[in-house]
Motif scaffolding. Sequence first.
Motif, short mmCIF file in Angstrom:
data_model
loop_
_atom_site.label_atom_id
_atom_site.label_comp_id
_atom_site.label_asym_id
_atom_site.label_seq_id
_atom_site.Cartn_x
_atom_site.Cartn_y
_atom_site.Cartn_z
N PRO A 1 15.77 -18.07 44.26
CA PRO A 1 16.15 -17.91 45.67
C PRO A 1 15.20 -18.61 46.63
O PRO A 1 15.62 -19.13 47.67
N GLU A 2 13.90 -18.64 46.30
CA GLU A 2 12.93 -19.28 47.18
C GLU A 2 13.19 -20.79 47.30
O GLU A 2 12.93 -21.38 48.36
N ILE A 3 13.69 -21.41 46.25
CA ILE A 3 14.04 -22.83 46.32
C ILE A 3 15.32 -23.00 47.12
O ILE A 3 15.42 -23.88 47.99
N PHE A 4 16.30 -22.14 46.86
CA PHE A 4 17.57 -22.22 47.58
C PHE A 4 17.35 -22.04 49.08
O PHE A 4 17.98 -22.71 49.90
N ASP A 5 16.41 -21.15 49.45
CA ASP A 5 16.13 -20.87 50.87
C ASP A 5 15.23 -21.92 51.51
O ASP A 5 15.03 -21.91 52.72
N GLY A 6 14.63 -22.80 50.70
CA GLY A 6 13.78 -23.87 51.24
C GLY A 6 12.32 -23.49 51.38
O GLY A 6 11.52 -24.29 51.87
N VAL A 7 11.95 -22.29 50.93
CA VAL A 7 10.54 -21.88 51.01
C VAL A 7 9.73 -22.63 49.95
O VAL A 7 8.63 -23.12 50.20
N VAL A 8 10.29 -22.73 48.76
CA VAL A 8 9.67 -23.50 47.69
C VAL A 8 10.46 -24.79 47.51
O VAL A 8 11.69 -24.79 47.51
N GLU A 9 9.74 -25.89 47.37
CA GLU A 9 10.36 -27.21 47.28
C GLU A 9 10.05 -27.86 45.94
O GLU A 9 8.91 -27.81 45.47
N ASN B 1 5.10 -21.83 52.29
CA ASN B 1 4.49 -20.59 52.76
C ASN B 1 3.31 -20.27 51.84
O ASN B 1 3.48 -20.08 50.64
N GLU B 2 2.11 -20.19 52.42
CA GLU B 2 0.91 -19.96 51.61
C GLU B 2 0.95 -18.64 50.86
O GLU B 2 0.26 -18.45 49.86
#
Length: 365
Positions: A213-221, A241-242
């Motif tokens: 989900p973090e990749i889908f949401d753009g937080v993790v690239e 996001n750190e």
Amino acid sequence: MSMDFIEAMNELERDKGISKDVLFEAIEAALISSYKRNFNAAQNVRVDMNRNTGVIKVYARKLIVEEVLDSRTEISLTAARDINPHFQLDDIAEIEVTPRDFGRIAAQTAKQVVTQRIREAERGLIYSAFIDKEDDIVTGTLQRQDPRNIYIDLGKIEAVLPLTELMPNEKFKHGDRIKAYITKVENTTKGPQIMLSRTHPGLLKRLFELEVPEIFDGVVEIRSVAREAGFRSKIAVYSRNEEVDPVGSCVGPKGMRVQTIVNELRGEKIDIVRYSEQVEEYVANALSPSKVLEVQVFEDEKMARVIVPDYQLSLAIGIKGQNARLAAKLTGWKIDIKSESQAEQEYGRPKTLSGEMHQDSVSVD
């Protein structure tokens, strides 16, 4: 042409999205060819199909001249003014020449045109639907197979999965559900053609985007992917996001996220590494699961010399150089790996370096 035909045209416009006016124009053009082929090839004619009643009329178009040399294409001014007193020389007079049995030809022609336009419209809709899915994942059912390709039923169309795009030792049978990556969508004369792959690095990238989900949401690239399909892959990830750990996000609780992807790829090993703007750190992470003592960067050559503990040399290089090769592909840097003893012998480096570099990566089998 009957009112039933007009109603059928209206239904096509509603159900298939095919413009009724476009259909009328196509039928009229086809009827001109039919008339010339069956009745008078030399005449210049216009076909008019009434949009409300379906009545079809054929008009010969003749140039108004003083002296008629060809009665099939010309008409005298006197004869033209019998039709309309306002005609002048060089005007075009239209005279109805609808043949008595033209209705039968018209019906056959109209059916052919409509059938062709429906086929073209459906192909266009399928192409429009799949062109947006290029570089995406689809799931379909194995329909048939020949010596070169597997054909996957995607519902409205059959996609092509070349056997060369399967992972090693990967076999499927009729009726199997297959998840694949769309590499190309082309609009050919035979309709849309969709090419699939199971070996493309994009498949791995899209699986992570769907699973994390973090990749889908753009937080993790996902910054880079290197893959030798069926054997080992490396994926470099970065967090905007750190407070969000990119590697941990991809691994998931108890490794469930990455394990789902490993299962889909038939046990392919996956190294998840943290991307870094610092080349030394990035290269060290990319060589996971090997430990790294030191990375020396040569900017002009875009080459990194990596020193690893003696007992880690084979692991750093990998079977047939696979680990080093994937790390180089992932980072975009040439990588020269030396053991601690080799470095001391060749470059006079001290036998013991100041501990292992900190590396942030996870390897999943």
